[in-house]
Design an enzyme around this catalytic site. Sequence first.
Site, mmCIF file in Angstrom:
data_model
loop_
_atom_site.group_PDB
_atom_site.id
_atom_site.type_symbol
_atom_site.label_atom_id
_atom_site.label_comp_id
_atom_site.label_asym_id
_atom_site.label_seq_id
_atom_site.Cartn_x
_atom_site.Cartn_y
_atom_site.Cartn_z
ATOM 1 N N GLN A 140 84.604 12.219 -7.835
ATOM 2 C CA GLN A 140 84.189 13.610 -8.053
ATOM 3 C C GLN A 140 82.939 13.578 -8.942
ATOM 4 O O GLN A 140 83.021 13.468 -10.168
ATOM 5 C CB GLN A 140 85.325 14.400 -8.699
ATOM 6 C CG GLN A 140 86.612 14.383 -7.875
ATOM 7 C CD GLN A 140 86.466 15.120 -6.556
ATOM 8 O OE1 GLN A 140 86.432 16.347 -6.508
ATOM 9 N NE2 GLN A 140 86.400 14.371 -5.455
ATOM 10 N N ARG B 185 86.146 19.773 -11.526
ATOM 11 C CA ARG B 185 84.735 19.488 -11.315
ATOM 12 C C ARG B 185 84.444 19.340 -9.823
ATOM 13 O O ARG B 185 85.338 19.051 -9.015
ATOM 14 C CB ARG B 185 84.308 18.240 -12.069
ATOM 15 C CG ARG B 185 84.910 16.953 -11.581
ATOM 16 C CD ARG B 185 84.647 15.792 -12.542
ATOM 17 N NE ARG B 185 83.307 15.728 -13.053
ATOM 18 C CZ ARG B 185 82.969 16.068 -14.305
ATOM 19 N NH1 ARG B 185 83.898 16.472 -15.166
ATOM 20 N NH2 ARG B 185 81.722 15.986 -14.702
ATOM 21 N N ALA C 135 89.909 24.934 -7.736
ATOM 22 C CA ALA C 135 89.646 23.594 -7.218
ATOM 23 C C ALA C 135 88.158 23.276 -7.184
ATOM 24 O O ALA C 135 87.307 24.110 -7.508
ATOM 25 C CB ALA C 135 90.253 23.459 -5.827
ATOM 26 N N HIS C 136 87.857 22.040 -6.756
ATOM 27 C CA HIS C 136 86.470 21.579 -6.790
ATOM 28 C C HIS C 136 85.564 22.385 -5.858
ATOM 29 O O HIS C 136 85.940 22.799 -4.782
ATOM 30 C CB HIS C 136 86.374 20.082 -6.476
ATOM 31 C CG HIS C 136 86.977 19.669 -5.167
ATOM 32 N ND1 HIS C 136 87.137 18.353 -4.820
ATOM 33 C CD2 HIS C 136 87.460 20.380 -4.125
ATOM 34 C CE1 HIS C 136 87.673 18.279 -3.623
ATOM 35 N NE2 HIS C 136 87.891 19.491 -3.188
ATOM 36 N N ASN C 137 84.335 22.594 -6.367
ATOM 37 C CA ASN C 137 83.260 23.263 -5.633
ATOM 38 C C ASN C 137 83.520 24.738 -5.343
ATOM 39 O O ASN C 137 82.810 25.348 -4.537
ATOM 40 C CB ASN C 137 82.946 22.531 -4.323
ATOM 41 C CG ASN C 137 82.417 21.132 -4.563
ATOM 42 O OD1 ASN C 137 83.145 20.159 -4.358
ATOM 43 N ND2 ASN C 137 81.195 21.007 -5.037
#
Length: 343
Positions: free
Chosen positions: A197, A217, A238-240
């Site tokens: 990540q 991240r 969650a990511h993004n």
Amino acid sequence: MTTLGEIAVVAGAYLRGCDAATVIVGVAPLHRAEPGYLSFLTHRRYRACLETTRATAVILSPEDAASCSTPAVVAANPHVAYARAAALFAPVAESRRGVHCTAWVSPDSHIAADTWIGPHCVVEAGAVIEAGVVIGPGCVIGEYAIIGANSRLVAQVTICHRVRLGQRVLIHPGAVIGSDGFGLALDSKGRWLKVPQLGSVLIGDEVEIGANTTIDRGALEDTVIEDGVKLDNQIQIAHNVHIGAHSALAGCVGIAGSARIGRHCMLGGGVGIAGHLEIVDHVQITGMSLVTQSITESGVYSSGLAVEPNRIWNKISARLRRLDEIFRRLAALEKKSNRDGTL
């Protein structure tokens, strides 16, 4: 203590039947307020309490003021007016500067002179802590993280490496910002391989993050929380994910990776958002709804069934299980009717 005149100025309201010099010592709900206290009416279900309240004055709307015999602080938006008035009575945290003797601060970090770093904190190399920041006990600031001016981390907050916080950010106990997103790839042998990540988390100005909320991240690009966003407790982002400015998310919301939430959106408690979806600006989603497709028009959206007495729910559940059978039978009848020329 403050006066009704001062409250009216702060709240953007006007007084009706009040002496502006009247002293107010605190705020309280209608049914518990005593003389000397300010109360408020923001929901019609409590209108009956106006007749019996002992409050010295009540914040309410012009419509409700017409039927209120109690001195009133009249505002177009009583909820906003109350929020501004109540801030006058909120306790002010003790102003401290320096580094507690039990904290560890890397000599390679950059700490403004008027910050406070509390007991048992850790500040890693390259971290930047700007002016007026308050870091409560047990917080961890990772390498090259940036904490914007006048932000406050209440206690036990973890800010992972390279995370960036804007100015006047408030983070409540137990929050974790910038831990790895749930990135995994399944190899040919059926084993999960961790996907690095490599992005970070970017938090805008005046964001509030509730207790035990987690923001992952990004996998490559950053997870982004824009200015003025308010996150309740125990939210998973969650990511993004990208959340637009001034949106508000209630407790236990879960947002899967790469979803985009527009500006001025409101998500009720327990809402779930599937990954890679887009929700436009000014969308309200009611509690416990599951969003599985993008929302392209502003408005109010709901899913799921409200609670029912168990005996009724059992009947509903039994009928839901028969929906496919009923649909098939109806389709067969329509087909037969069309063939026979009866429709």
